[in-house]
Scaffold this motif. Structure first.
Motif, PDB file in Angstrom:
ATOM      1  N   ILE A  43       9.295  -0.565 -13.686  1.00  0.00           N
ATOM      2  CA  ILE A  43       8.891   0.836 -13.762  1.00  0.00           C
ATOM      3  C   ILE A  43       7.363   0.906 -13.831  1.00  0.00           C
ATOM      4  O   ILE A  43       6.741   0.093 -14.524  1.00  0.00           O
ATOM      5  CB  ILE A  43       9.517   1.512 -14.990  1.00  0.00           C
ATOM      6  N   PRO A  44       6.742   1.842 -13.115  1.00  0.00           N
ATOM      7  CA  PRO A  44       5.272   1.927 -13.130  1.00  0.00           C
ATOM      8  C   PRO A  44       4.729   2.106 -14.544  1.00  0.00           C
ATOM      9  O   PRO A  44       5.207   2.938 -15.324  1.00  0.00           O
ATOM     10  CB  PRO A  44       4.980   3.150 -12.258  1.00  0.00           C
ATOM     11  N   THR A  45       3.726   1.334 -14.865  1.00  0.00           N
ATOM     12  CA  THR A  45       3.052   1.418 -16.177  1.00  0.00           C
ATOM     13  C   THR A  45       1.594   1.830 -16.050  1.00  0.00           C
ATOM     14  O   THR A  45       0.892   1.908 -17.059  1.00  0.00           O
ATOM     15  CB  THR A  45       3.141   0.062 -16.899  1.00  0.00           C
ATOM     16  N   ASN A  46       1.163   2.068 -14.826  1.00  0.00           N
ATOM     17  CA  ASN A  46      -0.227   2.446 -14.593  1.00  0.00           C
ATOM     18  C   ASN A  46      -0.370   3.952 -14.802  1.00  0.00           C
ATOM     19  O   ASN A  46       0.321   4.759 -14.144  1.00  0.00           O
ATOM     20  CB  ASN A  46      -0.640   2.054 -13.172  1.00  0.00           C
ATOM     21  N   LEU A  47      -1.251   4.367 -15.690  1.00  0.00           N
ATOM     22  CA  LEU A  47      -1.460   5.792 -15.941  1.00  0.00           C
ATOM     23  C   LEU A  47      -2.020   6.510 -14.723  1.00  0.00           C
ATOM     24  O   LEU A  47      -1.747   7.702 -14.511  1.00  0.00           O
ATOM     25  CB  LEU A  47      -2.396   5.980 -17.142  1.00  0.00           C
ATOM     26  N   PHE A  48      -2.807   5.810 -13.930  1.00  0.00           N
ATOM     27  CA  PHE A  48      -3.352   6.426 -12.722  1.00  0.00           C
ATOM     28  C   PHE A  48      -2.231   6.799 -11.753  1.00  0.00           C
ATOM     29  O   PHE A  48      -2.288   7.838 -11.103  1.00  0.00           O
ATOM     30  CB  PHE A  48      -4.339   5.454 -12.053  1.00  0.00           C
ATOM     31  N   TRP A  49      -1.215   5.974 -11.658  1.00  0.00           N
ATOM     32  CA  TRP A  49      -0.071   6.273 -10.782  1.00  0.00           C
ATOM     33  C   TRP A  49       0.669   7.502 -11.270  1.00  0.00           C
ATOM     34  O   TRP A  49       1.031   8.376 -10.479  1.00  0.00           O
ATOM     35  CB  TRP A  49       0.860   5.067 -10.739  1.00  0.00           C
ATOM     36  N   TRP A  50       0.917   7.591 -12.569  1.00  0.00           N
ATOM     37  CA  TRP A  50       1.628   8.744 -13.110  1.00  0.00           C
ATOM     38  C   TRP A  50       0.815  10.032 -12.967  1.00  0.00           C
ATOM     39  O   TRP A  50       1.365  11.088 -12.638  1.00  0.00           O
ATOM     40  CB  TRP A  50       1.964   8.504 -14.584  1.00  0.00           C
ATOM     41  N   ALA A  51      -0.479   9.946 -13.201  1.00  0.00           N
ATOM     42  CA  ALA A  51      -1.327  11.128 -13.038  1.00  0.00           C
ATOM     43  C   ALA A  51      -1.336  11.592 -11.583  1.00  0.00           C
ATOM     44  O   ALA A  51      -1.332  12.799 -11.304  1.00  0.00           O
ATOM     45  CB  ALA A  51      -2.748  10.817 -13.510  1.00  0.00           C
ATOM     46  N   LEU A  52      -1.331  10.643 -10.667  1.00  0.00           N
ATOM     47  CA  LEU A  52      -1.303  10.998  -9.254  1.00  0.00           C
ATOM     48  C   LEU A  52       0.005  11.688  -8.885  1.00  0.00           C
ATOM     49  O   LEU A  52       0.002  12.664  -8.129  1.00  0.00           O
ATOM     50  CB  LEU A  52      -1.507   9.742  -8.404  1.00  0.00           C
ATOM     51  N   ASP A 101      -9.581   1.543 -11.064  1.00  0.00           N
ATOM     52  CA  ASP A 101     -10.775   0.726 -11.232  1.00  0.00           C
ATOM     53  C   ASP A 101     -11.213   0.034  -9.941  1.00  0.00           C
ATOM     54  O   ASP A 101     -12.148  -0.770  -9.967  1.00  0.00           O
ATOM     55  CB  ASP A 101     -10.539  -0.338 -12.310  1.00  0.00           C
ATOM     56  N   ILE A 102     -10.537   0.330  -8.836  1.00  0.00           N
ATOM     57  CA  ILE A 102     -10.916  -0.262  -7.550  1.00  0.00           C
ATOM     58  C   ILE A 102     -11.011   0.842  -6.513  1.00  0.00           C
ATOM     59  O   ILE A 102     -10.404   1.924  -6.659  1.00  0.00           O
ATOM     60  CB  ILE A 102      -9.917  -1.350  -7.097  1.00  0.00           C
ATOM     61  N   THR A 103     -11.770   0.552  -5.449  1.00  0.00           N
ATOM     62  CA  THR A 103     -11.964   1.559  -4.399  1.00  0.00           C
ATOM     63  C   THR A 103     -10.681   1.815  -3.621  1.00  0.00           C
ATOM     64  O   THR A 103     -10.405   2.955  -3.220  1.00  0.00           O
ATOM     65  CB  THR A 103     -13.070   1.089  -3.428  1.00  0.00           C
ATOM     66  N   VAL A 104      -9.892   0.779  -3.400  1.00  0.00           N
ATOM     67  CA  VAL A 104      -8.638   0.938  -2.666  1.00  0.00           C
ATOM     68  C   VAL A 104      -7.687   1.889  -3.396  1.00  0.00           C
ATOM     69  O   VAL A 104      -6.993   2.704  -2.778  1.00  0.00           O
ATOM     70  CB  VAL A 104      -7.978  -0.435  -2.442  1.00  0.00           C
ATOM     71  N   GLY A 105      -7.674   1.824  -4.708  1.00  0.00           N
ATOM     72  CA  GLY A 105      -6.814   2.711  -5.471  1.00  0.00           C
ATOM     73  C   GLY A 105      -7.184   4.179  -5.308  1.00  0.00           C
ATOM     74  O   GLY A 105      -6.310   5.028  -5.112  1.00  0.00           O
ATOM     75  N   LEU A 146       0.821  -1.205   0.000  1.00  0.00           N
ATOM     76  CA  LEU A 146       0.000   0.000   0.000  1.00  0.00           C
ATOM     77  C   LEU A 146       0.859   1.261   0.000  1.00  0.00           C
ATOM     78  O   LEU A 146       0.415   2.325  -0.471  1.00  0.00           O
ATOM     79  CB  LEU A 146      -0.926   0.004   1.221  1.00  0.00           C
ATOM     80  N   LEU A 147       2.074   1.152   0.516  1.00  0.00           N
ATOM     81  CA  LEU A 147       2.958   2.312   0.610  1.00  0.00           C
ATOM     82  C   LEU A 147       3.940   2.404  -0.554  1.00  0.00           C
ATOM     83  O   LEU A 147       4.190   3.506  -1.070  1.00  0.00           O
ATOM     84  CB  LEU A 147       3.729   2.275   1.931  1.00  0.00           C
ATOM     85  N   LEU A 148       4.487   1.288  -0.982  1.00  0.00           N
ATOM     86  CA  LEU A 148       5.602   1.308  -1.927  1.00  0.00           C
ATOM     87  C   LEU A 148       5.297   0.708  -3.292  1.00  0.00           C
ATOM     88  O   LEU A 148       6.071   0.910  -4.224  1.00  0.00           O
ATOM     89  CB  LEU A 148       6.811   0.573  -1.324  1.00  0.00           C
ATOM     90  N   SER A 149       4.229  -0.040  -3.437  1.00  0.00           N
ATOM     91  CA  SER A 149       3.949  -0.669  -4.718  1.00  0.00           C
ATOM     92  C   SER A 149       3.040   0.214  -5.572  1.00  0.00           C
ATOM     93  O   SER A 149       2.028   0.733  -5.084  1.00  0.00           O
ATOM     94  CB  SER A 149       3.283  -2.032  -4.506  1.00  0.00           C
ATOM     95  N   TRP A 150       3.410   0.344  -6.847  1.00  0.00           N
ATOM     96  CA  TRP A 150       2.575   1.155  -7.728  1.00  0.00           C
ATOM     97  C   TRP A 150       1.350   0.379  -8.208  1.00  0.00           C
ATOM     98  O   TRP A 150       0.397   0.973  -8.716  1.00  0.00           O
ATOM     99  CB  TRP A 150       3.386   1.611  -8.941  1.00  0.00           C
ATOM    100  N   ARG A 151       1.357  -0.927  -8.039  1.00  0.00           N
ATOM    101  CA  ARG A 151       0.225  -1.733  -8.483  1.00  0.00           C
ATOM    102  C   ARG A 151      -1.009  -1.543  -7.615  1.00  0.00           C
ATOM    103  O   ARG A 151      -2.124  -1.886  -8.037  1.00  0.00           O
ATOM    104  CB  ARG A 151       0.633  -3.203  -8.506  1.00  0.00           C
ATOM    105  N   SER A 152      -0.833  -0.999  -6.408  1.00  0.00           N
ATOM    106  CA  SER A 152      -1.988  -0.760  -5.531  1.00  0.00           C
ATOM    107  C   SER A 152      -2.776   0.473  -5.940  1.00  0.00           C
ATOM    108  O   SER A 152      -3.940   0.624  -5.566  1.00  0.00           O
ATOM    109  CB  SER A 152      -1.526  -0.612  -4.075  1.00  0.00           C
ATOM    110  N   LEU A 153      -2.145   1.360  -6.703  1.00  0.00           N
ATOM    111  CA  LEU A 153      -2.810   2.581  -7.140  1.00  0.00           C
ATOM    112  C   LEU A 153      -3.457   2.332  -8.500  1.00  0.00           C
ATOM    113  O   LEU A 153      -2.847   2.492  -9.558  1.00  0.00           O
ATOM    114  CB  LEU A 153      -1.807   3.734  -7.228  1.00  0.00           C
ATOM    115  N   ARG A 154      -4.703   1.929  -8.456  1.00  0.00           N
ATOM    116  CA  ARG A 154      -5.481   1.646  -9.665  1.00  0.00           C
ATOM    117  C   ARG A 154      -6.778   2.430  -9.631  1.00  0.00           C
ATOM    118  O   ARG A 154      -7.380   2.631  -8.582  1.00  0.00           O
ATOM    119  CB  ARG A 154      -5.770   0.156  -9.764  1.00  0.00           C
TER     120      ARG A 154
END
Length: 209
Positions: A119-128, A65-69, A55-63
């Protein structure tokens, strides 16, 4: 003949000292993760989610399409808002805020990439990250400029005390002026500035004339 080097500007060496800059970067980065850890811990306990370092260090948690993200996204934005206070306290110079804000997020990218092994590939992570860096930069510059332009009071006197002293000085000046007109036994200077005069008593013989 060799040219003489211009002496350094006062405070220039202190402002650009590498050790001081590295210390400030390390301190801000630690505070950045410490505040984020506290916020994520509190949010996870309230939401009943399982605690994990992801939740703190992984970019895969920031999505997106889910409420946790979305919850983590709001937590990271709140964390950036809190870090503005740290920038104001430890940096306090508006022109240095963008460098430190971008450095914090760049180091976060490096840490996240090493932790996730990619390297993070999630656009939501980069936008954040872009939104977080922008918020930290603009609010940090505004806070530092507000502090730099804040008037300085010399002498430690407040507004009411200063007004009271000004009134006392004005009253004293008027009193001195009144005493100047009536000082002495009938001698003084005319209000029109026409010179000194002296009132002389008249004798009885002069009155009959």
């Amino acid at each position: 003949m060799p040219r003489r080097r211009r002496p350094p500007r006062p405070g220039a060496l202190a402002d650009l000292a590498p050790l001081r800059i590295l210390t400030q970067i390390a301190l801000l980065q630690v505070l950045y993760y410490a505040c984020a850890a506290v916020l994520i811990l509190f949010t996870a306990l309230v939401a009943g989610k399982e605690l994990s370092l992801d939740l703190l260090l992984s970019w895969r948690s920031l999505r997106g399409d889910i409420t946790v993200g979305w919850m983590l996204g709001l937590v990271w934005m709140l964390n950036s808002l809190i870090c503005v206070v740290f920038l104001l306290l430890f940096i306090a110079r508006s022109k240095l805020i963008p460098d430190f804000a971008c450095t914090i997020h760049f180091l976060h990218l490096v840490v996240t990439s090493f932790y996730s092994h990619s390297i993070p590939t999630n656009l939501f992570w980069w936008a954040l990250q872009i939104a977080s860096a922008s918020l930290m930069t603009f609010l940090g510059i505004w806070a530092c400029q507000w502090r730099e332009l804040k008037p300085i009071n010399f002498g430690g006197g407040g507004g009411p005390n200063r007004a009271a002293r000004a009134n006392a000085v004005a009253a004293g000046a008027q009193e001195d002026e009144g005493i100047g007109f009536g000082r002495g036994r009938g001698r003084g200077r005319g209000r029109d500035g026409g010179g000194e005069y002296e009132m002389v008593g008249m004798k009885e013989g002069d009155a009959n004339v």
